[in-house]
Design a protein around this motif. Structure first.
Motif, PDB file in Angstrom:
ATOM      1  N   GLY A 210      40.362-105.645 114.061  1.00  0.00           N
ATOM      2  CA  GLY A 210      38.926-105.579 114.347  1.00  0.00           C
ATOM      3  C   GLY A 210      38.600-104.610 115.472  1.00  0.00           C
ATOM      4  O   GLY A 210      37.609-103.888 115.420  1.00  0.00           O
TER       5      GLY A 210
ATOM      6  N   LEU B 291      32.897-101.479 112.499  1.00  0.00           N
ATOM      7  CA  LEU B 291      32.293-102.569 113.266  1.00  0.00           C
ATOM      8  C   LEU B 291      31.487-102.009 114.436  1.00  0.00           C
ATOM      9  O   LEU B 291      31.778-100.935 114.955  1.00  0.00           O
ATOM     10  CB  LEU B 291      33.382-103.512 113.795  1.00  0.00           C
ATOM     11  CG  LEU B 291      34.169-104.295 112.752  1.00  0.00           C
ATOM     12  CD1 LEU B 291      35.257-105.132 113.424  1.00  0.00           C
ATOM     13  CD2 LEU B 291      33.257-105.190 111.920  1.00  0.00           C
TER      14      LEU B 291
ATOM     15  N   THR C  80      31.194-105.759 119.002  1.00  0.00           N
ATOM     16  CA  THR C  80      32.146-106.568 118.232  1.00  0.00           C
ATOM     17  C   THR C  80      33.561-106.050 118.438  1.00  0.00           C
ATOM     18  O   THR C  80      34.499-106.833 118.644  1.00  0.00           O
ATOM     19  CB  THR C  80      31.784-106.536 116.728  1.00  0.00           C
ATOM     20  OG1 THR C  80      30.446-107.016 116.568  1.00  0.00           O
ATOM     21  CG2 THR C  80      32.736-107.387 115.913  1.00  0.00           C
ATOM     22  N   ARG C  81      33.717-104.729 118.408  1.00  0.00           N
ATOM     23  CA  ARG C  81      35.041-104.130 118.634  1.00  0.00           C
ATOM     24  C   ARG C  81      35.541-104.428 120.039  1.00  0.00           C
ATOM     25  O   ARG C  81      36.732-104.672 120.251  1.00  0.00           O
ATOM     26  CB  ARG C  81      34.978-102.625 118.404  1.00  0.00           C
ATOM     27  CG  ARG C  81      34.745-102.266 116.933  1.00  0.00           C
ATOM     28  CD  ARG C  81      34.595-100.798 116.707  1.00  0.00           C
ATOM     29  NE  ARG C  81      35.850-100.118 117.053  1.00  0.00           N
ATOM     30  CZ  ARG C  81      35.958 -98.820 117.229  1.00  0.00           C
ATOM     31  NH1 ARG C  81      34.901 -98.044 117.100  1.00  0.00           N
ATOM     32  NH2 ARG C  81      37.105 -98.269 117.524  1.00  0.00           N
ATOM     33  N   THR C  82      34.639-104.428 121.007  1.00  0.00           N
ATOM     34  CA  THR C  82      35.021-104.719 122.388  1.00  0.00           C
ATOM     35  C   THR C  82      35.513-106.157 122.525  1.00  0.00           C
ATOM     36  O   THR C  82      36.543-106.417 123.160  1.00  0.00           O
ATOM     37  CB  THR C  82      33.827-104.472 123.336  1.00  0.00           C
ATOM     38  OG1 THR C  82      33.399-103.118 123.194  1.00  0.00           O
ATOM     39  CG2 THR C  82      34.200-104.766 124.781  1.00  0.00           C
ATOM     40  N   ILE C  83      34.793-107.082 121.923  1.00  0.00           N
ATOM     41  CA  ILE C  83      35.211-108.496 121.962  1.00  0.00           C
ATOM     42  C   ILE C  83      36.561-108.654 121.263  1.00  0.00           C
ATOM     43  O   ILE C  83      37.450-109.348 121.771  1.00  0.00           O
ATOM     44  CB  ILE C  83      34.128-109.403 121.332  1.00  0.00           C
ATOM     45  CG1 ILE C  83      32.897-109.430 122.240  1.00  0.00           C
ATOM     46  CG2 ILE C  83      34.655-110.808 121.095  1.00  0.00           C
ATOM     47  CD1 ILE C  83      31.679-110.074 121.625  1.00  0.00           C
ATOM     48  N   CYS C  84      36.713-108.022 120.117  1.00  0.00           N
ATOM     49  CA  CYS C  84      37.997-108.081 119.399  1.00  0.00           C
ATOM     50  C   CYS C  84      39.129-107.515 120.254  1.00  0.00           C
ATOM     51  O   CYS C  84      40.230-108.081 120.306  1.00  0.00           O
ATOM     52  CB  CYS C  84      37.912-107.316 118.076  1.00  0.00           C
ATOM     53  SG  CYS C  84      37.002-108.168 116.783  1.00  0.00           S
TER      54      CYS C  84
END
Length: 134
Positions: A97, A103, A107-111
């Motif tokens: 992710g 994405l 979202t990519r940062t959280i992943c």
């Protein structure tokens, strides 16, 4: 004449060290690709850096299975190892992710953060092998 078990254990330590080297290389390659994405240099996706992690991770997993086969550790008897395997599955999922361009950036940062947290957990468990549940 040496026993088969003695012969296997002779190879355990070199295989373990190679596995550790591949694990550090895997983490370095993941962090490096994250940094290249963050700094706006996606050209790594069209270079050998795109395939190298897959080759390394295949070797890493092959060594892990080999160590499981010849070594003293068992995933469900030694809880740290079972938990490490679960963290590995999460790391793979969140790592995918984090590097997926389709994405959104948040979202990519959280992943990426979740993948790095799980990676830290994997290294901790591998290093200290704590007793998790009595």
């Amino acid at each position: 004449m040496r026993s088969f078990e003695a012969l296997l254990m002779e190879y355990y330590l070199p295989l373990k060290h190679l596995h550790m080297l591949c694990a550090f290389l895997s983490a370095t390659l993941f962090i490096g690709r994250l940094l290249l994405d963050v700094t706006g240099k996606p050209q790594w996706r069209h270079s050998p850096l795109r395939r190298l992690p897959h080759i390394n991770d295949t070797l890493l997993l092959t060594l892990a299975f080999t160590l499981l086969a010849i070594g003293p550790w068992q995933p469900f008897t030694h809880q740290w190892l079972g938990f490490k395997i679960l963290l590995l599955l999460g790391y793979i999922g969140f790592g995918v992710g984090a590097l997926k361009q389709s994405l959104a950036v948040p979202t990519r940062t959280i992943c990426a953060l979740l993948a790095l947290a799980q990676l830290a957990g994997i290294f901790y468990l591998a290093r200290f092998k704590p007793v998790l549940f009595l």
